[in-house]
Design an enzyme around this catalytic site. Structure first.
Site, PDB file in Angstrom:
ATOM      1  N   TYR A 103      49.072  32.237  37.298  1.00 15.89           N
ATOM      2  CA  TYR A 103      48.150  33.254  37.141  1.00 15.89           C
ATOM      3  C   TYR A 103      47.957  34.085  38.803  1.00 15.89           C
ATOM      4  CZ  TYR A 103      43.383  35.588  36.415  1.00 15.89           C
ATOM      5  OH  TYR A 103      42.446  36.612  36.283  1.00 15.89           O
ATOM      6  N   SER A 155      42.641  39.718  40.816  1.00 16.02           N
ATOM      7  CA  SER A 155      41.813  38.574  40.826  1.00 16.02           C
ATOM      8  C   SER A 155      41.698  38.067  42.131  1.00 16.02           C
ATOM      9  CB  SER A 155      42.134  37.330  39.722  1.00 16.02           C
ATOM     10  OG  SER A 155      41.406  36.260  40.189  1.00 16.02           O
TER      11      SER A 155
HETATM   12  P1  NAP Z   1      38.582  38.458  28.183  1.00 16.93           P
HETATM   13  O1  NAP Z   1      37.010  38.470  28.011  1.00 16.93           O
HETATM   14  O2  NAP Z   1      39.133  37.128  27.760  1.00 16.93           O
HETATM   15  O3  NAP Z   1      39.117  39.648  27.351  1.00 16.93           O
HETATM   16  C1  NAP Z   1      40.608  39.966  27.378  1.00 16.93           C
HETATM   17  C2  NAP Z   1      40.813  41.063  26.951  1.00 16.93           C
HETATM   18  O4  NAP Z   1      42.190  41.361  27.019  1.00 16.93           O
HETATM   19  C3  NAP Z   1      40.708  41.252  25.204  1.00 16.93           C
HETATM   20  O5  NAP Z   1      40.367  42.673  25.019  1.00 16.93           O
HETATM   21  C4  NAP Z   1      42.057  40.822  24.712  1.00 16.93           C
HETATM   22  O6  NAP Z   1      41.960  41.537  23.556  1.00 16.93           O
HETATM   23  C5  NAP Z   1      42.861  41.487  25.745  1.00 16.93           C
HETATM   24  N1  NAP Z   1      44.024  41.052  25.769  1.00 16.93           N
HETATM   25  C6  NAP Z   1      44.725  39.808  26.254  1.00 16.93           C
HETATM   26  N2  NAP Z   1      45.954  39.372  26.054  1.00 16.93           N
HETATM   27  C7  NAP Z   1      46.363  40.860  25.833  1.00 16.93           C
HETATM   28  C8  NAP Z   1      47.633  41.653  25.688  1.00 16.93           C
HETATM   29  N3  NAP Z   1      48.822  40.658  25.795  1.00 16.93           N
HETATM   30  N4  NAP Z   1      47.777  42.608  25.274  1.00 16.93           N
HETATM   31  C9  NAP Z   1      46.871  43.461  25.137  1.00 16.93           C
HETATM   32  N5  NAP Z   1      45.509  43.035  25.408  1.00 16.93           N
HETATM   33  C10 NAP Z   1      45.374  41.781  25.762  1.00 16.93           C
HETATM   34  O7  NAP Z   1      38.923  38.564  29.646  1.00 16.93           O
HETATM   35  P2  NAP Z   1      38.185  39.035  31.042  1.00 16.93           P
HETATM   36  O8  NAP Z   1      37.682  37.880  31.642  1.00 16.93           O
HETATM   37  O9  NAP Z   1      37.522  40.352  30.673  1.00 16.93           O
HETATM   38  O10 NAP Z   1      39.255  39.552  31.831  1.00 16.93           O
HETATM   39  C11 NAP Z   1      39.894  40.837  31.899  1.00 16.93           C
HETATM   40  C12 NAP Z   1      40.538  41.067  33.407  1.00 16.93           C
HETATM   41  O11 NAP Z   1      40.095  40.610  34.337  1.00 16.93           O
HETATM   42  C13 NAP Z   1      42.332  40.081  33.317  1.00 16.93           C
HETATM   43  O12 NAP Z   1      43.064  40.759  33.660  1.00 16.93           O
HETATM   44  C14 NAP Z   1      41.523  38.898  34.005  1.00 16.93           C
HETATM   45  O13 NAP Z   1      42.836  38.324  34.643  1.00 16.93           O
HETATM   46  C15 NAP Z   1      40.667  39.560  35.195  1.00 16.93           C
HETATM   47  N6  NAP Z   1      39.780  38.826  35.810  1.00 16.93           N
HETATM   48  C16 NAP Z   1      38.716  38.036  35.193  1.00 16.93           C
HETATM   49  C17 NAP Z   1      37.785  37.209  35.656  1.00 16.93           C
HETATM   50  C18 NAP Z   1      36.857  36.478  35.184  1.00 16.93           C
HETATM   51  O14 NAP Z   1      36.412  35.529  35.782  1.00 16.93           O
HETATM   52  N7  NAP Z   1      36.624  36.770  33.667  1.00 16.93           N
HETATM   53  C19 NAP Z   1      38.079  36.992  37.063  1.00 16.93           C
HETATM   54  C20 NAP Z   1      39.112  37.786  37.760  1.00 16.93           C
HETATM   55  C21 NAP Z   1      40.010  38.640  37.079  1.00 16.93           C
HETATM   56  P3  NAP Z   1      41.544  40.631  22.251  1.00 16.93           P
HETATM   57  O15 NAP Z   1      40.091  40.911  22.135  1.00 16.93           O
HETATM   58  O16 NAP Z   1      42.585  41.409  21.051  1.00 16.93           O
HETATM   59  O17 NAP Z   1      42.046  39.140  22.234  1.00 16.93           O
END
Ligand code: NAP
Length: 249
Positions: free
Chosen positions: A157, A143
């Site tokens: 984070y 991130s």
């Molecule tokens: P999201 O929509 O909340 O989805 C999170 C996913 O991770 C879901 O599939 C969830 O499973 C799974 N998950 C969460 N905790 C877990 C664990 N302990 N073990 C296995 N699976 C787990 O999040 P996202 O925004 O797509 O984020 C994905 C990645 O991108 C993360 O690493 C986040 O830090 C990074 N990121 C996101 C953003 C943003 O703005 N969205 C920006 C920078 C980086 P369930 O469906 O079963 O809950």
């Protein structure tokens, strides 16, 4: 023979978009999820609709034991792993460090840092020529928080993602002559559930668009494009790279 990928946290958001895109580009894809079985099943159906094999495994990324079982399921059901996306992650509710509960901090760091470490280790043991593997590629989802520090939101984070960046660079150099490339993407604000469900920030994508030079949040597909490119042979000379996908934030 198809390439075979694992996408951790592939049931929703960036992971789901990546899993679907990989299937469209000819990969068989295993996704892991924490609790949302229905969302994981939908992604598997989409992978299969693209003509590829799909597998969903409930696996807490923070757990070494569960991660080992995830990789063994993929060995058994799909075959030789060639690609890993370490995507599973949460932020925890927005807070200052001095008032954030220990559990919030620990859960976030465990999923991001230990999650990336356990899965990367398991992948290297399968992909590395040192273990008679055929090589492969790993992409970590970091991130831009690692660079910004996320004050008053979730500095723990940001610290976890800083660790992911260090791991990306170090592991890339460690396995560079063993047929494995290791890279990361560093997304900015992306339109997924994470802001409301994990951070507790309502309508962040709209409310904070003015903080993004491009004037809008990114989509999960825009991040997936970067991940899929870094996994593919088209990026064969790219390793130890952290690709920012953030609309210039
Ligand atoms: P999201 O929509 O909340 O989805 C999170 C996913 O991770 C879901 O599939 C969830 O499973 C799974 N998950 C969460 N905790 C877990 C664990 N302990 N073990 C296995 N699976 C787990 O999040 P996202 O925004 O797509 O984020 C994905 C990645 O991108 C993360 O690493 C986040 O830090 C990074 N990121 C996101 C953003 C943003 O703005 N969205 C920006 C920078 C980086 P369930 O469906 O079963 O809950």
């Amino acid at each position: 023979m198809s390439e075979i990928a694992i996408v951790t946290g592939g049931s929703r958001g960036i992971g789901a978009a990546t899993a679907r895109m990989l299937a469209q580009r000819g990969y068989d894809v295993a996704i892991s999820y924490l609790s949302n079985e229905a969302a994981a099943a939908t992604v598997v159906r989409d992978i299969e609709a693209a003509g590829q094999r799909g597998l969903a495994v409930k696996c807490d990324a923070a757990s070494e034991t569960e991660t080992e079982k995830l990789f063994e399921a993929v060995d058994r059901e799909l075959g030789t792993l060639t690609a890993l996306v370490n995507n599973a992650g949460i932020t925890g509710k927005v807070d200052r460090l001095d008032s954030a509960p220990a559990e919030t901090i620990r859960t976030c760091i465990d999923a991001s840092v230990y999650g990336t470490i356990w899965a990367s280790r398991a992948a290297v043991r399968r992909m590395s020529t040192r273990y008679d593997g055929k090589g492969g590629a790993i992409v970590n989802v970091s991130s831009i928080a690692a660079k910004l520090g996320s004050p008053n939101y979730y500095v723990w984070y940001a610290a976890a993602k800083g660790a992911v960046d260090a791991l990306t660079i170090g592991l890339a150099k460690e396995v560079v002559k063993e047929g494995i490339r290791v890279n990361a993407v560093a997304p900015g604000i992306i339109d997924t559930d994470i802001h409301e469900h994990s951070s507790g920030l309502e309508r962040r994508v709209e409310k904070e668009a003015h903080l993004i030079p491009m004037g809008r949040a990114g989509t999960p597909e825009e991040v997936a494009e970067g991940i899929v490119w870094l996994l593919s042979d088209v990026s064969s000379y790219v390793t130890a790279e952290i690709l920012q996908i953030s609309g210039a934030r």
